[in-house]
Design an enzyme around this catalytic site. Structure first.
Site, mmCIF file in Angstrom:
data_model
loop_
_atom_site.group_PDB
_atom_site.id
_atom_site.type_symbol
_atom_site.label_atom_id
_atom_site.label_comp_id
_atom_site.label_asym_id
_atom_site.label_seq_id
_atom_site.Cartn_x
_atom_site.Cartn_y
_atom_site.Cartn_z
ATOM 1 N N ASN A 9 7.469 7.766 -3.269
ATOM 2 C CA ASN A 9 7.310 6.443 -3.896
ATOM 3 C C ASN A 9 6.068 6.511 -4.786
ATOM 4 O O ASN A 9 4.948 6.519 -4.283
ATOM 5 C CB ASN A 9 7.135 5.375 -2.796
ATOM 6 N N LYS A 11 4.959 4.361 -6.823
ATOM 7 C CA LYS A 11 4.333 3.041 -7.041
ATOM 8 C C LYS A 11 4.055 2.827 -8.534
ATOM 9 O O LYS A 11 4.807 3.325 -9.361
ATOM 10 C CB LYS A 11 3.072 2.908 -6.201
ATOM 11 N N HIS A 95 9.555 -2.995 0.444
ATOM 12 C CA HIS A 95 8.299 -2.277 0.686
ATOM 13 C C HIS A 95 7.225 -3.300 1.041
ATOM 14 O O HIS A 95 7.224 -4.418 0.522
ATOM 15 C CB HIS A 95 7.902 -1.485 -0.567
ATOM 16 N N GLU A 97 4.310 -3.685 0.145
ATOM 17 C CA GLU A 97 3.555 -4.229 -0.997
ATOM 18 C C GLU A 97 4.369 -5.305 -1.724
ATOM 19 O O GLU A 97 3.807 -6.264 -2.262
ATOM 20 C CB GLU A 97 3.152 -3.081 -1.950
ATOM 21 N N GLU A 167 7.357 1.887 8.091
ATOM 22 C CA GLU A 167 6.056 2.091 7.469
ATOM 23 C C GLU A 167 5.051 1.096 8.052
ATOM 24 O O GLU A 167 4.982 -0.063 7.602
ATOM 25 C CB GLU A 167 6.154 1.856 5.964
ATOM 26 N N GLY A 173 -1.496 4.093 2.552
ATOM 27 C CA GLY A 173 -2.586 4.284 1.592
ATOM 28 C C GLY A 173 -3.965 4.216 2.215
ATOM 29 O O GLY A 173 -4.967 4.119 1.505
ATOM 30 N N SER A 212 0.587 7.406 4.880
ATOM 31 C CA SER A 212 -0.381 8.500 4.783
ATOM 32 C C SER A 212 0.178 9.856 5.263
ATOM 33 O O SER A 212 -0.520 10.631 5.917
ATOM 34 C CB SER A 212 -1.660 8.154 5.531
HETATM 35 C C1 PEP Z 1 4.232 4.099 0.677
HETATM 36 O O1 PEP Z 1 3.785 3.485 -0.259
HETATM 37 O O2 PEP Z 1 5.413 3.953 0.970
HETATM 38 C C2 PEP Z 1 3.345 4.995 1.429
HETATM 39 C C3 PEP Z 1 3.760 5.438 2.585
HETATM 40 O O3 PEP Z 1 2.135 5.290 0.865
HETATM 41 P P1 PEP Z 1 1.079 6.406 1.363
HETATM 42 O O4 PEP Z 1 1.859 7.664 1.659
HETATM 43 O O5 PEP Z 1 0.133 6.580 0.228
HETATM 44 O O6 PEP Z 1 0.427 5.865 2.602
#
Ligand code: PEP
Length: 249
Positions: A9, A11, A95, A97, A167, A173, A212
């Site tokens: 992803n 973003k 997601h 976000e 998630e 992040g 992460s």
């Molecule tokens: C994501 O945005 O779906 C995500 C898991 O981000 P990150 O790997 O940077 O934590």
């Protein structure tokens, strides 16, 4: 055997030129030779260029969202049909976000997922608890209700064409990753929730972990029985890191 999937992803990162560089880097590094499925999700503006580069490869192309409507007066929305014409195969929905900054609800995700499936796209439906919810012991209540809401009205046939991503919001992040055991506990719980809709289909639904993920922790996470892949944010923007995660499969 369930499908294994590593999804990147990106973003709101990468211009068209940066997308071309990153995809060429991934192709050169052998991302298309993975034993599992690999999907990249660049921003909408890069999908056309990405689609052309990936046309003859096994790497899937995903959008980071899509409209719950088929067409019409929905300014700035992007429909499933528009995505299909660019070679898009998957779409991330719900997601955290999008839920946090754009107030997306389970109901909206549910409607968009049904529209995606009807068009032949694979929805990657995201669920996950915040730190407050985990600390108050509400992880299962939160994730359970997200699964019920986003998959409401799904038949076995729709489930078999759906991907779920767990998630934990506190791990996205932040550099904080759920331990493999913590993640596995929630993945098992999600599969049980899906089994309440259809047991046989639940055994086949890929459930990805996101938060992460990096090459150094991917192996242990992916070796858990109910973790079928990863949804990767930050580390999917660097060829070496993303390839490291793909190779962990
Ligand atoms: C994501 O945005 O779906 C995500 C898991 O981000 P990150 O790997 O940077 O934590």
């Amino acid at each position: 055997m369930r499908r294994s999937i590593i999804t990147g992803n990106w973003k709101m990162n990468s211009t068209v030129a940066e997308t071309v560089n990153l995809i060429n880097g991934l192709l050169k590094a052998g991302a298309a030779d993975s034993k599992g499925e690999v999907v990249v999700c660049p921003p909408f503006t890069s999908l056309e260029s990405a689609g052309k580069l990936l046309k003859d490869s096994s790497i899937g192309l995903g959008s980071q969202d899509m409209s719950e409507y088929k067409s019409g007066a929905y300014t700035a929305e992007i429909s499933a049909e528009m995505l299909l014409t660019l070679g898009v195969t998957h779409t991330i929905l719900g997601h955290s976000e999008r839920r946090q900054y754009h107030f997306e609800t389970d109901d909206r995700v549910n409607r968009a997922a049904k529209v995606a499936l009807e068009a032949g796209l694979t929805p990657i439906i995201c669920v996950g608890e915040t730190l407050d919810q985990r600390d108050s012991g509400d992880t299962e209540k939160t994730v359970g209700s997200q699964i019920e809401g986003t998959l409401a009205g799904f038949t076995a046939d729709l489930l078999l064409r759906t991907v779920v991503a767990y998630e934990p919001v506190w791990a996205i992040g932040t550099g904080k990753t759920a331990t493999p055991e913590m993640a596995e506990d929630v993945h098992r719980f999600i599969r049980e929730k899906i089994a309440a809709i259809d047991k046989e289909a639940a055994d086949q639904v890929p459930i990805l972990y996101g938060g992460s993920v990096k090459p150094s922790n991917a192996g242990e996470l992916l070796s858990q029985p109910n973790i079928d892949g990863a949804l990767v944010g930050g580390a999917s923007l660097k060829v070496d890191d993303f390839i490291g995660i793909i190779n962990a499969l």
